[in-house]
Design an enzyme around this catalytic site. Structure first.
Site: not given
Lengths: 422, 422
Positions: B189, B191, B219, B221, B269, B320, B322
Site C-alpha cells: 500500500k 500512502k 491511498d 487520504n 477509512n 486500517h 495508525n
C-alpha cells in the site's frame, strides 16, 4: 483444556398442540420438535431445541457425530461442520444466498445454543452474560391469540384442551381475557388470515374495546392480496388500533407496495427471514419490523447480529415463535435481554403447550415477562422421564412433517391454502 | 463468582515515529498511545491500547474508575459506563447517530479488548476462541509504504531512523524491497496525497515493475478532487495496477460520484467509519471495501458486526492502522482470524515502530503473516520497564495532540492541509 464435546444426542419429540387455525390450515394434534444434548468430556450437558420435521432431523442427526472433539467455544468449527453436511460454500465468508438458507441456519442454531449453554456452564455465568451482558432484567412477551376449534377432528388420544372454541369476536375476547389474566401480557397479537379480513378486523375492534391500552397486532400470514390490504387499510388505520401489521401479503415485493400506503409499521417473519434477504428488504423499505427467530436465523449470536443490523439500518426488532418447549423459551429470553433495540413484546406459543421437557415443568411468565432462568448457561435441565414420554409420542403419533392443510381438510374438505386467500 | 474488575489503569505513552508524509503533513517525532490495564480481584490483567491524544485520554481516565466491580464478561455494563461519561443516549438501543460517534466507540474499544483478554484468561482460551473461533491460522498484512523525509526537522533526541529518504519512485521501490525482504509482505500500500497524483502514479508504476505480482493500493487520504480523480482514472485503470483505490476524495458524496466511473473497488477509512454512516454509504454504493479498525469502530465484537454487515450487504473488509504497539497488533490479529470475509491484506504501521511495550519485544511478522500470539487471551504481557520508559517519553515530549500540519510547516512554512489538495 477440558470440556471438549464428547457426545451429541438429537431426540425427536411430539407434544400436544391445540387445533389452532391459521392461513395454512389448522395445527395437527401433535407438534414436532427435536431436543439436542451436547455433552462434554467433563460431563456437562448443553441443551438445544429445534424443529422436529424429517428434513431438519436428518440433517441434525448427520451433523451430530461431526461435532465430537470440538471446543464448545469454537462456533466456527460448528459452522464448518454444518456447511459440510447441509451444503453451500465451504468458505463461510461467501455472501449469503439471496434466496435464504433455512436448513443451514436452522442446523447452526440447533447446536449453537447448546454450545453457548456449555460456555455459560464453563464460565459459571448465565448465558446472557456469555452473549455480552444484559440491558434489561426480563423479556416482555405478548398474548398470542388464535382462532381455534374446540377439538381436533380425530381423537388424538389425549384430553381436549380447555380453551374451547374461538371463532367469534366475543370468543376471541374471552381467550384474550384468560391469557392476560393468567400471564399478565400487556400486548396482544391476533393470528389472522383465517376469515375474511373485515370479520377479523371486527375481532380486533372487540379486543380494542375490551383492552383499551394493550398494543395490538394482526398477522394474516400473507393471506391478503395487496388490493385487499388497500381496501381494509382505512379500517386498520383507526387511531390507536394497531401497533404493527404483520405479513398482510405474501411476498417482499407485495410488502414493499403495501408499505407505500400503510399507516403503521409492517412486520414480518415471512419475507425477510435470512441475512441474504436484507439488502433487497432494506433497499425497498419493504418492512419496518423484523420478527427475529434464532431457530432459523442461525442462533443467538446471529440474532444479535440481526438486531444490530436493525439498529444500524433503522429496522425494529421483535421475536417470532412456533410451538415450542421451555428450552427454546429460555434461549429466546437469554438473547432477548441482550438486545438493546428489542422494543416490542415478543411472540410465544408457550401458553398453548401443556407438555414440557424441562425439570420443574413450565417456566412461569408473570406480568407478561420472563427473566432468564437463574444459574449458569441456559439455566434449564432436561426432565428425562418427560423426554422419554414425549419421544414415545413422536414414535407413536406417525407425524413426520407438519401439514396444517391436510389436517384442515378433515374439517373442510375443500380447503385450499393457496395465498393470498383473500 | 470471582474475576470482578478491581482496578483499571490508563497510562499514556509516547514512542518514536519516523517523519512519514501524508496529506495532513508529516508525522511528529513522537506518536502517542494509551496503554490500558484492567485488573481483576484474582490478579489477572487484561490489556488494551488506544489513542493517546488529550481528549481520548481524559475520557478513558474518567471512565476507568466506573468499571471497578464489573464482570469482565459484561460488555453491556461497559457500554453503559462509557455512555454515561462520553455522552449520548443512555438507552444504548438508540439508532447510531448519522454523524458517527468516534469518542464513544473509541472508549468502548479501549476497555472492551482488555475485558475480552480477561475472558480468554478466565476460560483458558485464546481471545479468538472467545470471539467464536478462527477461520484461518493467521492474518495477512501489507507493506505500508510512505513518502518520507530522512530525518525530523528538529532533533527529537533519538537516533535518526535507518529507512532514509523516500521522495522518488526509486526510493519507494527501495523501501518496498526492504519491507518485503524483512517481513515477507505480499501486498503493498502506498500512502499518497503528498505529491501531484501523476507523480505518485509514477511511483505506483515503478512498484508494479519491481513487484509484478504484489497487489497494490494507493491511498491519497481524500487529497484529490473528483475532477482530479476523473483525470487520473485512465492511468490508475492500467490492467493489473490496482487492487483497490483508497479514499481518493474527501467526502461520502464525492466517493459515490467517483464510484460511478471508477474501474476498481473504492476503499475507505475516512468516509464510512461508524455504524451510523453505513445506511447512506450502502444506499449510495459509495465504497466497496471498508477498512475496519477496532479502535474507532467500538472494539473486536463491533469489528465482527461490521464484517458481518459487509458480508450481508456485499462490502469487502480489510483493516486500517495508525502508529501502534504490539497490544493493538495482537488484538487486530485475534479478531482478524475470526472474520470469514477478510479477503484483503490488512494495513499496519508496525514496521515503522522501533519501540515496544510488550514482553519479548516486537511480534514477528513472517511471510507477511502473523498468527495470534499463543496462550490464553491476547497472549501478550506488559514489559513494565518499557512501559515506564515510554510513559517518561510522554511526560517529556510535550506533545498532547497529534498535529501533522504544524510539524510539516517546520519543513514547508506555507503548507496548507486543506483537502482536496490536488
Amino acid at each position: 483444556m477440558t470440556d471438549r464435546i464428547a457426545d451429541v444426542r438429537v431426540t425427536p419429540i411430539a407434544f400436544r398442540d391445540p387445533p389452532l387455525l391459521n392461513v395454512a390450515g389448522v395445527h395437527q394434534p401433535w407438534a414436532l420438535r427435536s431436543i439436542i444434548e451436547v455433552e462434554t468430556d467433563s460431563g456437562r450437558i448443553g441443551l438445544g431445541e429445534s424443529y422436529g420435521e424429517a428434513d431438519t432431523l436428518a440433517h441434525l442427526q448427520a451433523i451430530a457425530p461431526r461435532l465430537v472433539g470440538l471446543d464448545p467455544f469454537d462456533l466456527q468449527a460448528l459452522t464448518r461442520a454444518v456447511y459440510r453436511q447441509v451444503g453451500g460454500d465451504e468458505d463461510t465468508g461467501a455472501p449469503y444466498p439471496p434466496q435464504g438458507d433455512k436448513q443451514r441456519a436452522s442446523a447452526l442454531a440447533a447446536f449453537e445454543v447448546p454450545m453457548l449453554d456449555l460456555q455459560g456452564q464453563v464460565t459459571d455465568r448465565p448465558l446472557y452474560q456469555v452473549l455480552g451482558g444484559a440491558v434489561r432484567p426480563d423479556v416482555n412477551y405478548s398474548a398470542y391469540l388464535f382462532y381455534k376449534y374446540a377439538r381436533h377432528h380425530e381423537d388424538p388420544g389425549y384430553p381436549t384442551d380447555d380453551w374451547g372454541e374461538a371463532l367469534t369476536p366475543a370468543q376471541l375476547v374471552d381467550q384474550a381475557r384468560r391469557m392476560v389474566d393468567e400471564y399478565g401480557f400487556d400486548s396482544i397479537k391476533l393470528k389472522a388470515g383465517v376469515f375474511a379480513p373485515e370479520e377479523e378486523i371486527e375481532g380486533l375492534r372487540a379486543l380494542r374495546r375490551a383492552f383499551p391500552h394493550h398494543p395490538l397486532r394482526i398477522d394474516p400470514n400473507g393471506g391478503w392480496s395487496v388490493e385487499t390490504t388497500r381496501r381494509v387499510m382505512p379500517a386498520l388505520s383507526e387511531p390507536g388500533l394497531l401497533e404493527y401489521l404483520e405479513d398482510p401479503v405474501p411476498t417482499l415485493e407485495d410488502m414493499a407496495e403495501v408499505a407505500t400506503f400503510a399507516t403503521m409499521p409492517l412486520a414480518t417473519n415471512m419475507v425477510t427471514i435470512a441475512f441474504g434477504h436484507l439488502p433487497r428488504s432494506v433497499a425497498l423499505n419493504a418492512v419496518q419490523v423484523v420478527l427475529s427467530d434464532h431457530h432459523y436465523w442461525g442462533g443467538l449470536r446471529a440474532t444479535q447480529q440481526l438486531a444490530h443490523i436493525g439498529r444500524v439500518f433503522g429496522l425494529g426488532i421483535s421475536m417470532h415463535s412456533n410451538s415450542h418447549m421451555g428450552i427454546s423459551l429460555a434461549a429466546m429470553t437469554h438473547v432477548g435481554v441482550t438486545l438493546p433495540n428489542l422494543r416490542y413484546a415478543c411472540d410465544t406459543h408457550y401458553p398453548w403447550q401443556e407438555d414440557e421437557v424441562i425439570e420443574g415443568g413450565k417456566l412461569a411468565i408473570r406480568g407478561g415477562r420472563l427473566a432468564p432462568p437463574p444459574g449458569p448457561g441456559l439455566g434449564v435441565r432436561l426432565d428425562r422421564a418427560q423426554l422419554a414420554r414425549l419421544h414415545r409420542n413422536f414414535l407413536d403419533c406417525g407425524i413426520r412433517t407438519r401439514d396444517d392443510a391436510s389436517e384442515m381438510r378433515k374439517h373442510v374438505p375443500s380447503f385450499d391454502p393457496t395465498r393470498p386467500r383473500f
